[in-house]
Design an enzyme around this catalytic site. Structure first.
Site, mmCIF file in Angstrom:
data_model
loop_
_atom_site.group_PDB
_atom_site.id
_atom_site.type_symbol
_atom_site.label_atom_id
_atom_site.label_comp_id
_atom_site.label_asym_id
_atom_site.label_seq_id
_atom_site.Cartn_x
_atom_site.Cartn_y
_atom_site.Cartn_z
ATOM 1 N N GLY A 209 3.121 1.987 5.985
ATOM 2 C CA GLY A 209 1.429 1.642 5.526
ATOM 3 C C GLY A 209 0.918 0.510 6.543
ATOM 4 N N SER A 210 1.989 -0.234 6.787
ATOM 5 C CA SER A 210 1.603 -1.572 7.921
ATOM 6 C C SER A 210 1.166 -0.554 9.195
ATOM 7 C CB SER A 210 2.565 -2.325 8.052
ATOM 8 O OG SER A 210 3.171 -2.719 6.793
ATOM 9 N N ASP B 99 -1.432 0.760 -2.268
ATOM 10 C CA ASP B 99 -0.839 0.529 -3.666
ATOM 11 C C ASP B 99 -1.678 1.281 -4.660
ATOM 12 O OD1 ASP B 99 0.882 -1.114 -2.494
ATOM 13 O OD2 ASP B 99 -0.096 -2.904 -2.997
ATOM 14 N N SER C 83 0.792 3.883 1.942
ATOM 15 C CA SER C 83 2.327 3.708 2.212
ATOM 16 C C SER C 83 2.985 4.467 1.331
ATOM 17 C CB SER C 83 2.492 2.099 1.898
ATOM 18 O OG SER C 83 3.747 2.020 1.819
ATOM 19 N N HIS D 180 6.448 2.713 -3.437
ATOM 20 C CA HIS D 180 5.077 3.231 -3.739
ATOM 21 C C HIS D 180 5.305 4.570 -4.501
ATOM 22 C CE1 HIS D 180 3.015 0.288 -1.088
ATOM 23 N NE2 HIS D 180 4.389 -0.057 -0.868
ATOM 24 N N ASN E 146 3.993 3.779 19.509
ATOM 25 C CA ASN E 146 4.578 4.892 18.731
ATOM 26 C C ASN E 146 4.940 4.622 17.485
ATOM 27 O OD1 ASN E 146 5.925 7.064 18.267
ATOM 28 N ND2 ASN E 146 7.655 6.972 19.454
HETATM 29 C C1 LIG Z 1 -1.487 -3.348 -0.002
HETATM 30 C C2 LIG Z 1 -0.447 -3.094 1.146
HETATM 31 N N1 LIG Z 1 -0.895 -2.623 2.227
HETATM 32 C C3 LIG Z 1 0.087 -2.547 2.950
HETATM 33 C C4 LIG Z 1 1.489 -2.562 2.659
HETATM 34 C C5 LIG Z 1 2.530 -2.075 3.903
HETATM 35 O O1 LIG Z 1 2.939 -0.993 3.593
HETATM 36 P P1 LIG Z 1 4.507 -0.545 4.152
HETATM 37 O O2 LIG Z 1 5.600 -1.378 3.577
HETATM 38 O O3 LIG Z 1 4.611 0.990 4.189
HETATM 39 O O4 LIG Z 1 4.352 -1.020 5.648
HETATM 40 C C6 LIG Z 1 1.778 -2.748 1.362
HETATM 41 C C7 LIG Z 1 3.188 -2.727 1.239
HETATM 42 O O5 LIG Z 1 3.817 -2.750 -0.052
HETATM 43 C C8 LIG Z 1 0.727 -3.165 0.395
HETATM 44 O O6 LIG Z 1 1.349 -3.621 -0.721
#
Ligand SMILES: Cc1ncc(COP(=O)(O)O)c(C=O)c1O
Length: 442
Positions: free
Chosen positions: A92-93, A199, A220, A225, A296
């Protein structure tokens, strides 16, 4: 392979997959909940033999990199949201990073430029805010609402300056932000909207799915999740140009949109060696032409195979999240003199990620005391992510603007925590949480 060899492979594959299902059944039979001894996690993978079989099946194909399963997952995910374009990512990041980078792409008309402002909240997961900084944009922090934990829409207009170009925020813990008001403000002021829906998969506002209001939505699929691929994420949009830049940025920055391994003479566009670009030799391979400074950030096909099975279960996951939230919320109500309980807006239908609780200032006990108590009883708790991200070491010297007081953000930093509502919490575990909570007050 000869036909006989293919048939033999088929038999072996079936045997392996039957064995995988058996391993799952054996592990399930072993599972027992022992109150006080077993851990009550705040989140976790909820799966059965279908996900395990899908993963092993994909592994046996040994294609590994993004392929048919990736395509299938994206198609299913787009259909679910009724959005046109999507791509999967390794987190998700990464989806958040790609989203803002796409808006900043030189190839995107009306792009955001260095120093442009993006309104967001300081009560956040770090990687909702980080892409703003990573793209040399300026975050403008406004406060959240005390009990929805979402961006306070009544504070947005006052925070807008001539440099403001976008809004980027999460639907906190699955609780939808006030999207009708937010989209009105965005349209009136020509702002892009990025919904961090990491979320809030399957949460709705006014009957409409979160993630389908703004210009780009991110998701994510980390293990905690609503659905999981272990690690993973996605980006959705209805904007073809943003999609093209997002795809390019995910895939090294390349201009070409061929899938991995799609290197027939003409490529997907049919013009692999026929294009002309200023400064590049005539017919230079389109696969190696870069239109963005990219990364990537792709997942494996195997992850998408798991995601396909998880997505089929989403309606049941959502039902259970809502049910668990209700059970725990109703229990917490008897302690309302000590806690601020979460609130959903009248038009919101959250698929809760967790149950956020704020200890009142005059509760007579601290957050540390209740959290330590719950953890000592093996009930997992979490802080609401960064609390106030501006207080963290990495953010001390960032270039930003703070619009108004961050009173509720600071309250989250000091006194908020959450416990889980995920579908893995069954009646036994919910009863244990309720009884344990009762024990704190008796
Ligand atoms: C609101 C929110 N955005 C982004 C992320 C990032 O997701 P990921 O852990 O898949 O990188 C999270 C992670 O829990 C999140 O709670």
């Amino acid at each position: 392979m000869s036909e006989a060899e293919m048939r033999r492979e088929d038999v072996i594959r079936k045997e392996i997959l039957a064995g995988v299902a058996e391993i799952y059944a054996l592990r399930e039979a072993e599972k027992r909940f022992i109150p006080g001894t077993s851990k009550v996690n705040y989140a976790g993978r909820v799966f059965d033999e279908k996900e395990m079989r899908a993963a092993v099946d994909s592994l046996l194909d040994f294609w590994l990199t993004l392929g048919d399963k990736g395509t299938e997952f994206v198609e299913d995910f787009c259909v679910f949201h009724d959005l046109r374009y999507g791509l999967v990512t390794n987190s998700g990041s990464s989806a958040n990073l790609i989203a803002l980078s796409a808006l900043c792409s030189p190839a995107f008309e009306g792009r955001l430029q260095k120093g442009d402002e993006v309104i967001t909240t300081a009560s956040a997961f770090p990687t909702t805010v980080n892409p703003i900084l990573q793209n040399a944009l300026t975050p403008v922090f406004i406060d959240i609402e005390e009990d929805t934990y979402n961006i306070d829409s009544s504070k947005i207009e006052a925070a807008i300056s001539p440099k403001t170009r976008a809004l980027m925020f999460a639907h906190t813990l699955g609780n939808p932000a006030q999207m009708d008001v937010i989209m009105d403000i965005a349209r009136k002021n020509g702002l892009y909207v990025i919904e961090d829906t990491c979320d809030a998969l399957d949460s709705k506002y006014g009957g409409q799915l979160c993630g389908t209001f703004g210009d780009i939505a991110t998701y994510s699929f980390y293990a905690a999740h609503h659905i999981t691929m272990g690690e993973g994420g996605a980006l959705l949009t209805n904007n073809l140009s943003l999609y093209r830049q997002a795809l390019s940025i995910r895939d090294w920055g390349r201009a070409c949109f061929c899938r991995t391994g799609e290197d027939n003479p003409d490529g997907a566009c049919g013009h692999r060696f026929e294009q002309k670009f200023v400064g590049l030799p005539d017919g230079y391979d389109h696969k190696y032409i870069y239109s963005n400074i990219g990364y990537n950030l792709k997942p494996l096909d195997l992850q998408c195979a798991i995601g396909i099975e998880q997505l089929k279960k989403l309606p049941e996951f959502t039902r259970k999240r809502r049910e668990n939230f209700k059970v725990l919320y109703e229990d917490f109500q008897q302690y309302a003199e000590y806690f601020i309980l979460p609130r959903a807006l009248p038009k919101a239908e959250p698929s809760w990620f967790a149950l956020p609780i704020t200890v009142k200032e005059n509760a007579g006990f601290t957050r540390k005391e209740i959290v330590t108590y719950l953890e000592s009883k093996n009930i997992e708790t979490r802080m609401l992510f960064s609390g106030n991200i501006l207080r963290h070491p990495a953010y001390k010297n960032i270039t930003c603007r703070i619009a108004g007081e961050l009173t509720n953000t600071e309250q989250v930093m000091q006194r908020t925590f959450f416990i889980g509502v995920y579908p893995g919490l069954n009646d036994e575990k919910l009863d244990y949480i309720k009884n344990t909570l009762g024990g704190f007050f008796s």
